[in-house]
Write a protein that holds these residues in place. Structure first.
Motif, PDB file in Angstrom:
ATOM      1  N   VAL A  52       0.858  -1.190   0.000  1.00  0.00           N
ATOM      2  CA  VAL A  52       0.000   0.000   0.000  1.00  0.00           C
ATOM      3  C   VAL A  52       0.892   1.238   0.000  1.00  0.00           C
ATOM      4  O   VAL A  52       1.640   1.465   0.953  1.00  0.00           O
ATOM      5  CB  VAL A  52      -0.929   0.010   1.234  1.00  0.00           C
ATOM      6  N   VAL A  53       0.802   2.003  -1.064  1.00  0.00           N
ATOM      7  CA  VAL A  53       1.658   3.186  -1.198  1.00  0.00           C
ATOM      8  C   VAL A  53       0.826   4.437  -0.906  1.00  0.00           C
ATOM      9  O   VAL A  53      -0.155   4.720  -1.609  1.00  0.00           O
ATOM     10  CB  VAL A  53       2.258   3.258  -2.622  1.00  0.00           C
ATOM     11  N   ARG A  54       1.220   5.132   0.148  1.00  0.00           N
ATOM     12  CA  ARG A  54       0.497   6.369   0.508  1.00  0.00           C
ATOM     13  C   ARG A  54       1.412   7.586   0.533  1.00  0.00           C
ATOM     14  O   ARG A  54       0.951   8.712   0.516  1.00  0.00           O
ATOM     15  CB  ARG A  54      -0.174   6.209   1.885  1.00  0.00           C
ATOM     16  N   THR A  55       2.714   7.355   0.585  1.00  0.00           N
ATOM     17  CA  THR A  55       3.675   8.465   0.647  1.00  0.00           C
ATOM     18  C   THR A  55       3.637   9.247  -0.661  1.00  0.00           C
ATOM     19  O   THR A  55       3.818   8.657  -1.736  1.00  0.00           O
ATOM     20  CB  THR A  55       5.097   7.892   0.847  1.00  0.00           C
ATOM     21  N   PRO A  56       3.416  10.583  -0.591  1.00  0.00           N
ATOM     22  CA  PRO A  56       3.298  11.366  -1.827  1.00  0.00           C
ATOM     23  C   PRO A  56       4.489  11.187  -2.773  1.00  0.00           C
ATOM     24  O   PRO A  56       4.307  11.022  -3.982  1.00  0.00           O
ATOM     25  CB  PRO A  56       3.185  12.808  -1.325  1.00  0.00           C
ATOM     26  N   ALA A  57       5.703  11.187  -2.239  1.00  0.00           N
ATOM     27  CA  ALA A  57       6.882  11.070  -3.123  1.00  0.00           C
ATOM     28  C   ALA A  57       6.880   9.732  -3.853  1.00  0.00           C
ATOM     29  O   ALA A  57       7.217   9.657  -5.045  1.00  0.00           O
ATOM     30  CB  ALA A  57       8.156  11.230  -2.294  1.00  0.00           C
ATOM     31  N   LYS A  59       4.217   7.920  -4.564  1.00  0.00           N
ATOM     32  CA  LYS A  59       3.123   7.934  -5.559  1.00  0.00           C
ATOM     33  C   LYS A  59       3.592   8.664  -6.818  1.00  0.00           C
ATOM     34  O   LYS A  59       3.298   8.230  -7.941  1.00  0.00           O
ATOM     35  CB  LYS A  59       1.862   8.580  -4.966  1.00  0.00           C
ATOM     36  N   THR A  60       4.308   9.761  -6.623  1.00  0.00           N
ATOM     37  CA  THR A  60       4.820  10.503  -7.787  1.00  0.00           C
ATOM     38  C   THR A  60       5.785   9.630  -8.595  1.00  0.00           C
ATOM     39  O   THR A  60       5.733   9.595  -9.831  1.00  0.00           O
ATOM     40  CB  THR A  60       5.546  11.786  -7.317  1.00  0.00           C
ATOM     41  N   GLN A  61       6.630   8.908  -7.888  1.00  0.00           N
ATOM     42  CA  GLN A  61       7.573   8.024  -8.602  1.00  0.00           C
ATOM     43  C   GLN A  61       6.834   6.898  -9.316  1.00  0.00           C
ATOM     44  O   GLN A  61       7.191   6.507 -10.427  1.00  0.00           O
ATOM     45  CB  GLN A  61       8.582   7.441  -7.618  1.00  0.00           C
ATOM     46  N   LEU A  62       5.784   6.383  -8.664  1.00  0.00           N
ATOM     47  CA  LEU A  62       4.985   5.331  -9.323  1.00  0.00           C
ATOM     48  C   LEU A  62       4.330   5.873 -10.591  1.00  0.00           C
ATOM     49  O   LEU A  62       4.234   5.183 -11.603  1.00  0.00           O
ATOM     50  CB  LEU A  62       3.881   4.830  -8.385  1.00  0.00           C
ATOM     51  N   GLY A  73      -0.548   9.768  -9.147  1.00  0.00           N
ATOM     52  CA  GLY A  73      -0.164  10.941  -8.352  1.00  0.00           C
ATOM     53  C   GLY A  73      -1.336  11.530  -7.588  1.00  0.00           C
ATOM     54  O   GLY A  73      -1.143  12.153  -6.542  1.00  0.00           O
ATOM     55  N   SER A  74      -2.562  11.329  -8.079  1.00  0.00           N
ATOM     56  CA  SER A  74      -3.718  11.986  -7.454  1.00  0.00           C
ATOM     57  C   SER A  74      -4.470  11.086  -6.474  1.00  0.00           C
ATOM     58  O   SER A  74      -5.283  11.578  -5.676  1.00  0.00           O
ATOM     59  CB  SER A  74      -4.685  12.491  -8.534  1.00  0.00           C
ATOM     60  N   CYS A  75      -4.203   9.787  -6.479  1.00  0.00           N
ATOM     61  CA  CYS A  75      -4.985   8.881  -5.610  1.00  0.00           C
ATOM     62  C   CYS A  75      -4.615   9.075  -4.143  1.00  0.00           C
ATOM     63  O   CYS A  75      -3.568   9.654  -3.822  1.00  0.00           O
ATOM     64  CB  CYS A  75      -4.759   7.428  -6.036  1.00  0.00           C
ATOM     65  N   SER A  76      -5.485   8.543  -3.272  1.00  0.00           N
ATOM     66  CA  SER A  76      -5.176   8.574  -1.844  1.00  0.00           C
ATOM     67  C   SER A  76      -4.175   7.478  -1.505  1.00  0.00           C
ATOM     68  O   SER A  76      -3.238   7.681  -0.731  1.00  0.00           O
ATOM     69  CB  SER A  76      -6.477   8.395  -1.054  1.00  0.00           C
ATOM     70  N   ALA A  77      -4.375   6.304  -2.087  1.00  0.00           N
ATOM     71  CA  ALA A  77      -3.461   5.173  -1.866  1.00  0.00           C
ATOM     72  C   ALA A  77      -3.422   4.327  -3.114  1.00  0.00           C
ATOM     73  O   ALA A  77      -4.443   4.179  -3.796  1.00  0.00           O
ATOM     74  CB  ALA A  77      -3.939   4.325  -0.681  1.00  0.00           C
ATOM     75  N   ALA A  78      -2.265   3.774  -3.409  1.00  0.00           N
ATOM     76  CA  ALA A  78      -2.154   2.849  -4.538  1.00  0.00           C
ATOM     77  C   ALA A  78      -1.747   1.485  -3.989  1.00  0.00           C
ATOM     78  O   ALA A  78      -0.738   1.376  -3.294  1.00  0.00           O
ATOM     79  CB  ALA A  78      -1.114   3.347  -5.538  1.00  0.00           C
ATOM     80  N   VAL A  79      -2.578   0.480  -4.282  1.00  0.00           N
ATOM     81  CA  VAL A  79      -2.218  -0.875  -3.863  1.00  0.00           C
ATOM     82  C   VAL A  79      -1.466  -1.528  -5.018  1.00  0.00           C
ATOM     83  O   VAL A  79      -2.028  -1.747  -6.091  1.00  0.00           O
ATOM     84  CB  VAL A  79      -3.466  -1.713  -3.505  1.00  0.00           C
TER      85      VAL A  79
END
Ligand SMILES: Cc1cc2nc3c(=O)[nH]c(=O)nc-3n(C[C@H](O)[C@H](O)[C@H](O)COP(=O)(O)O)c2cc1C
Length: 202
Positions: A52-57, A59-62, A73-79
């Protein structure tokens, strides 16, 4: 009950832009992950792992690893759903332990032999990824049932995703990424073929 489920299925769509200001409460995230955990898997091998990725940095890298798709970049969390690879080797402790749960003791050795033969005949990674997609579908439906949007992301560079999250590629295949959050734009019209075009009764 039927209407409740249908309305969740109708609410779900591949959300392209999430509202960056809204975060999913932890208990709702756990509810969604629980739907993944409870999913069926071939031979009960629970082929998935969820990061579960929630850290903004991160998410940006993802987002960068997913062809710059804005959902990340805009989601709350990416699984990030990882498909097990190394653990699926026929002689692994993992396979032995999980297959043991599947059958009575008398049938266990036979099942291990069956699995060893099966593992030689199929593409284990593709098989593992397919199970992860079932978990993803359940998570999307569970999310929709509580008003949370999602978008399955298959358009990623696997090596780049592995690098962002420091994932051992010998152990895991990246199966799918599931951004979750709240829609920032109205839901577009849905296009589906009619049942008559898809179903045959025999
Ligand atoms: C395995 C899989 C991978 C997908 N990958 C992407 C993707 O990378 N980016 C995206 O915007 N949508 C992706 N989608 C969403 C589909 O494009 C979408 O589900 C389809 O067009 C139907 O639209 P709907 O889900 O809104 O009904 C993917 C869907 C699936 C099932």
């Amino acid at each position: 009950m039927k209407e409740t489920l249908l309305s969740a299925l109708r609410f779900r769509h591949a959300c392209k832009h999430f509202d960056k200001t809204r975060q999913i409460p932890g208990e709702d995230l756990e509810f969604i992950l629980e739907a993944g955990r409870l999913s069926p898997s071939s031979m009960g091998l629970e082929h998935w792992k969820f990061i579960v990725v929630r850290t903004p940095a991160l998410k940006t890298q993802l987002q960068g690893a997913c062809g710059d798709q804005p959902q990340l970049g805009s989601c709350s969390a990416a699984v990030v759903i990882l498909a097990k690879k190394a653990e699926l080797a026929p002689d692994s402790e993992y396979v032995r332990a999980l297959l043991k749960r599947e059958v009575p003791q008398a049938e266990y050795e036979g099942l291990l032999r069956f699995y060893a033969d099966f593992a030689q005949r199929v593409d284990l990674v593709a098989w593992s990824v397919a199970q992860c997609h079932i978990a993803a579908a359940n998570m999307m439906t569970a999310a929709a049932a509580i008003g949370i949007d999602s978008c399955p992301i298959g358009g990623f560079d696997p090596a780049a995703v592995r690098e962002v999250l420091d994932i051992d590629g010998r152990r895991y295949e990246v199966a799918l990424i599931l951004p979750l959050g709240y829609r920032a734009q109205p839901q577009p019209a849905r296009h589906r073929l009619p049942l008559e075009a898809l179903v045959e009764y025999r």
